[in-house]
Design a protein around this motif. Sequence first.
Motif, PDB file in Angstrom:
ATOM      1  N   MET A 135       0.831  -1.208   0.000  1.00 30.83           N
ATOM      2  CA  MET A 135       0.000   0.000   0.000  1.00 30.83           C
ATOM      3  C   MET A 135       0.864   1.256   0.000  1.00 30.83           C
ATOM      4  O   MET A 135       0.559   2.233  -0.690  1.00 30.83           O
ATOM      5  CB  MET A 135      -0.940  -0.009   1.204  1.00 30.83           C
ATOM      6  CG  MET A 135      -2.065  -1.019   1.074  1.00 30.83           C
ATOM      7  SD  MET A 135      -3.119  -1.134   2.540  1.00 30.83           S
ATOM      8  CE  MET A 135      -3.565   0.540   2.830  1.00 30.83           C
ATOM      9  N   ALA A 136       1.960   1.238   0.765  1.00 29.35           N
ATOM     10  CA  ALA A 136       2.861   2.396   0.810  1.00 29.35           C
ATOM     11  C   ALA A 136       3.546   2.615  -0.536  1.00 29.35           C
ATOM     12  O   ALA A 136       3.700   3.759  -0.981  1.00 29.35           O
ATOM     13  CB  ALA A 136       3.895   2.205   1.913  1.00 29.35           C
ATOM     14  N   VAL A 137       3.947   1.535  -1.187  1.00 20.97           N
ATOM     15  CA  VAL A 137       4.606   1.645  -2.492  1.00 20.97           C
ATOM     16  C   VAL A 137       3.631   2.200  -3.529  1.00 20.97           C
ATOM     17  O   VAL A 137       3.985   3.080  -4.316  1.00 20.97           O
ATOM     18  CB  VAL A 137       5.192   0.281  -2.935  1.00 20.97           C
ATOM     19  CG1 VAL A 137       5.615   0.298  -4.387  1.00 20.97           C
ATOM     20  CG2 VAL A 137       6.362  -0.100  -2.039  1.00 20.97           C
ATOM     21  N   VAL A 138       2.405   1.714  -3.525  1.00 21.81           N
ATOM     22  CA  VAL A 138       1.389   2.229  -4.453  1.00 21.81           C
ATOM     23  C   VAL A 138       1.132   3.704  -4.167  1.00 21.81           C
ATOM     24  O   VAL A 138       1.056   4.526  -5.085  1.00 21.81           O
ATOM     25  CB  VAL A 138       0.090   1.394  -4.367  1.00 21.81           C
ATOM     26  CG1 VAL A 138      -1.056   2.082  -5.091  1.00 21.81           C
ATOM     27  CG2 VAL A 138       0.315  -0.002  -4.916  1.00 21.81           C
ATOM     28  N   ASN A 161      10.872  17.094   3.308  1.00 23.90           N
ATOM     29  CA  ASN A 161       9.678  17.386   2.501  1.00 23.90           C
ATOM     30  C   ASN A 161       8.407  17.351   3.346  1.00 23.90           C
ATOM     31  O   ASN A 161       7.497  18.155   3.139  1.00 23.90           O
ATOM     32  CB  ASN A 161       9.567  16.409   1.341  1.00 23.90           C
ATOM     33  CG  ASN A 161      10.667  16.595   0.319  1.00 23.90           C
ATOM     34  OD1 ASN A 161      11.275  17.662   0.238  1.00 23.90           O
ATOM     35  ND2 ASN A 161      10.944  15.561  -0.440  1.00 23.90           N
ATOM     36  N   MET A 162       8.344  16.418   4.291  1.00 21.78           N
ATOM     37  CA  MET A 162       7.179  16.325   5.177  1.00 21.78           C
ATOM     38  C   MET A 162       7.062  17.591   6.022  1.00 21.78           C
ATOM     39  O   MET A 162       5.950  18.111   6.230  1.00 21.78           O
ATOM     40  CB  MET A 162       7.285  15.092   6.069  1.00 21.78           C
ATOM     41  CG  MET A 162       6.068  14.895   6.943  1.00 21.78           C
ATOM     42  SD  MET A 162       4.538  14.727   6.006  1.00 21.78           S
ATOM     43  CE  MET A 162       4.411  12.983   5.940  1.00 21.78           C
ATOM     44  N   ALA A 163       8.181  18.122   6.468  1.00 24.07           N
ATOM     45  CA  ALA A 163       8.163  19.367   7.243  1.00 24.07           C
ATOM     46  C   ALA A 163       7.641  20.522   6.390  1.00 24.07           C
ATOM     47  O   ALA A 163       6.876  21.362   6.876  1.00 24.07           O
ATOM     48  CB  ALA A 163       9.561  19.673   7.769  1.00 24.07           C
ATOM     49  N   TYR A 194       3.184   5.829  -2.890  1.00 23.94           N
ATOM     50  CA  TYR A 194       4.357   6.556  -3.373  1.00 23.94           C
ATOM     51  C   TYR A 194       4.328   6.672  -4.898  1.00 23.94           C
ATOM     52  O   TYR A 194       4.616   7.737  -5.456  1.00 23.94           O
ATOM     53  CB  TYR A 194       5.632   5.849  -2.914  1.00 23.94           C
ATOM     54  CG  TYR A 194       6.905   6.477  -3.412  1.00 23.94           C
ATOM     55  CD1 TYR A 194       7.313   7.722  -2.956  1.00 23.94           C
ATOM     56  CD2 TYR A 194       7.697   5.823  -4.344  1.00 23.94           C
ATOM     57  CE1 TYR A 194       8.484   8.310  -3.409  1.00 23.94           C
ATOM     58  CE2 TYR A 194       8.872   6.397  -4.806  1.00 23.94           C
ATOM     59  CZ  TYR A 194       9.259   7.635  -4.339  1.00 23.94           C
ATOM     60  OH  TYR A 194      10.421   8.204  -4.799  1.00 23.94           O
ATOM     61  N   ALA A 195       3.960   5.589  -5.563  1.00 23.11           N
ATOM     62  CA  ALA A 195       3.938   5.561  -7.033  1.00 23.11           C
ATOM     63  C   ALA A 195       2.931   6.546  -7.608  1.00 23.11           C
ATOM     64  O   ALA A 195       3.178   7.143  -8.664  1.00 23.11           O
ATOM     65  CB  ALA A 195       3.641   4.152  -7.536  1.00 23.11           C
ATOM     66  N   ILE A 196       1.820   6.743  -6.921  1.00 18.89           N
ATOM     67  CA  ILE A 196       0.822   7.689  -7.426  1.00 18.89           C
ATOM     68  C   ILE A 196       1.090   9.117  -6.940  1.00 18.89           C
ATOM     69  O   ILE A 196       0.328  10.025  -7.250  1.00 18.89           O
ATOM     70  CB  ILE A 196      -0.623   7.253  -7.094  1.00 18.89           C
ATOM     71  CG1 ILE A 196      -0.868   7.207  -5.585  1.00 18.89           C
ATOM     72  CG2 ILE A 196      -0.957   5.945  -7.739  1.00 18.89           C
ATOM     73  CD1 ILE A 196      -2.307   6.936  -5.191  1.00 18.89           C
ATOM     74  N   GLY A 197       2.177   9.298  -6.187  1.00 15.45           N
ATOM     75  CA  GLY A 197       2.585  10.636  -5.762  1.00 15.45           C
ATOM     76  C   GLY A 197       1.792  11.202  -4.608  1.00 15.45           C
ATOM     77  O   GLY A 197       1.691  12.422  -4.457  1.00 15.45           O
ATOM     78  N   ASP A 198       1.243  10.345  -3.783  1.00 14.91           N
ATOM     79  CA  ASP A 198       0.379  10.773  -2.690  1.00 14.91           C
ATOM     80  C   ASP A 198       1.008  10.478  -1.329  1.00 14.91           C
ATOM     81  O   ASP A 198       0.312  10.274  -0.353  1.00 14.91           O
ATOM     82  CB  ASP A 198      -0.967  10.049  -2.813  1.00 14.91           C
ATOM     83  CG  ASP A 198      -2.125  10.887  -2.339  1.00 14.91           C
ATOM     84  OD1 ASP A 198      -1.944  12.095  -2.130  1.00 14.91           O
ATOM     85  OD2 ASP A 198      -3.224  10.319  -2.187  1.00 14.91           O
ATOM     86  N   LYS A 255       0.608  13.574   1.572  1.00 11.91           N
ATOM     87  CA  LYS A 255      -0.765  13.855   2.017  1.00 11.91           C
ATOM     88  C   LYS A 255      -1.671  12.757   1.472  1.00 11.91           C
ATOM     89  O   LYS A 255      -2.426  12.978   0.534  1.00 11.91           O
ATOM     90  CB  LYS A 255      -1.235  15.223   1.518  1.00 11.91           C
ATOM     91  CG  LYS A 255      -0.690  16.395   2.277  1.00 11.91           C
ATOM     92  CD  LYS A 255      -1.314  17.669   1.755  1.00 11.91           C
ATOM     93  CE  LYS A 255      -1.729  18.525   2.919  1.00 11.91           C
ATOM     94  NZ  LYS A 255      -2.363  19.768   2.479  1.00 11.91           N
ATOM     95  N   PRO A 256      -1.596  11.555   2.062  1.00 10.77           N
ATOM     96  CA  PRO A 256      -2.395  10.449   1.534  1.00 10.77           C
ATOM     97  C   PRO A 256      -3.894  10.671   1.722  1.00 10.77           C
ATOM     98  O   PRO A 256      -4.324  11.347   2.656  1.00 10.77           O
ATOM     99  CB  PRO A 256      -1.911   9.239   2.325  1.00 10.77           C
ATOM    100  CG  PRO A 256      -1.221   9.776   3.512  1.00 10.77           C
ATOM    101  CD  PRO A 256      -0.779  11.168   3.189  1.00 10.77           C
ATOM    102  N   HIS A 257      -4.646  10.117   0.822  1.00 13.21           N
ATOM    103  CA  HIS A 257      -6.104  10.180   0.871  1.00 13.21           C
ATOM    104  C   HIS A 257      -6.590   9.437   2.117  1.00 13.21           C
ATOM    105  O   HIS A 257      -6.002   8.430   2.528  1.00 13.21           O
ATOM    106  CB  HIS A 257      -6.667   9.536  -0.409  1.00 13.21           C
ATOM    107  CG  HIS A 257      -8.129   9.721  -0.569  1.00 13.21           C
ATOM    108  ND1 HIS A 257      -9.046   8.832  -0.065  1.00 13.21           N
ATOM    109  CD2 HIS A 257      -8.835  10.703  -1.176  1.00 13.21           C
ATOM    110  CE1 HIS A 257     -10.264   9.253  -0.350  1.00 13.21           C
ATOM    111  NE2 HIS A 257     -10.159  10.389  -1.038  1.00 13.21           N
ATOM    112  N   TRP A 258      -7.674   9.906   2.723  1.00 16.54           N
ATOM    113  CA  TRP A 258      -8.194   9.279   3.932  1.00 16.54           C
ATOM    114  C   TRP A 258      -8.610   7.836   3.686  1.00 16.54           C
ATOM    115  O   TRP A 258      -8.632   7.014   4.601  1.00 16.54           O
ATOM    116  CB  TRP A 258      -9.360  10.082   4.504  1.00 16.54           C
ATOM    117  CG  TRP A 258     -10.520  10.225   3.548  1.00 16.54           C
ATOM    118  CD1 TRP A 258     -10.737  11.234   2.676  1.00 16.54           C
ATOM    119  CD2 TRP A 258     -11.593   9.297   3.356  1.00 16.54           C
ATOM    120  NE1 TRP A 258     -11.873  11.005   1.950  1.00 16.54           N
ATOM    121  CE2 TRP A 258     -12.434   9.822   2.345  1.00 16.54           C
ATOM    122  CE3 TRP A 258     -11.938   8.089   3.932  1.00 16.54           C
ATOM    123  CZ2 TRP A 258     -13.576   9.176   1.913  1.00 16.54           C
ATOM    124  CZ3 TRP A 258     -13.082   7.441   3.496  1.00 16.54           C
ATOM    125  CH2 TRP A 258     -13.889   7.983   2.498  1.00 16.54           C
ATOM    126  N   GLY A 259      -8.908   7.492   2.437  1.00 18.49           N
ATOM    127  CA  GLY A 259      -9.307   6.128   2.103  1.00 18.49           C
ATOM    128  C   GLY A 259      -8.195   5.113   2.368  1.00 18.49           C
ATOM    129  O   GLY A 259      -8.468   3.945   2.664  1.00 18.49           O
TER     130      GLY A 259
END
Length: 174
Positions: free
Chosen positions: A26-29, A108-110, A31-35, A38-42
């Motif tokens: 899930m983390a790799v996906v 980047n997170m900061a 990352y791959a979609i560029g999210d 700020k990941p989607h709540w889903g």
Amino acid sequence: MENQKSSATSVMLNYGLILGFISILMAVVNYAIGDIYKPHWGIAVLSFVLTTALIVLGLKKVKENNGGYLNLGEALKTGLGIALISSIIYVIYLFIFTSYIEPEFYLNMAKVQEATILEQYPNMSDEQLETSKEMASKFIGPGVTTAFTLAGSLFFGFIISLIAGLIMKKSEEE
């Protein structure tokens, strides 16, 4: 009794490995979609559903291996074991990810957090912003991330195991 212990241990290991690798996938996906920042709540909902499903399936397997019996202690131990193993696997991935794949992750997170603060509080003074950034920086880093990942996983693993264990428990006296 020894066979039951080895059975519970193998269930913890198997389901913990499965959950850990699903978390990595899930983390790799993400990352791959560029999210990744700020990941989607889903993603959080899906993660919780998968964690719940795998812990419940693990408890069901232990109950099946014990001739249809499961006590609350065994349920908690198994669920926490699954959660711990999966979170250790995920923490190892996270270390590799932040060290080699995305070494600027925490920086980047900061920046993302700073932008979020400015977006939510547009009238914030420079002094307030600096104080907020200092406070936020204390919660960003590999040590804090590892601690929160392990603690969160064990907390939710405990809650899920407790509820599922109370529902599924069956002792020989019953």
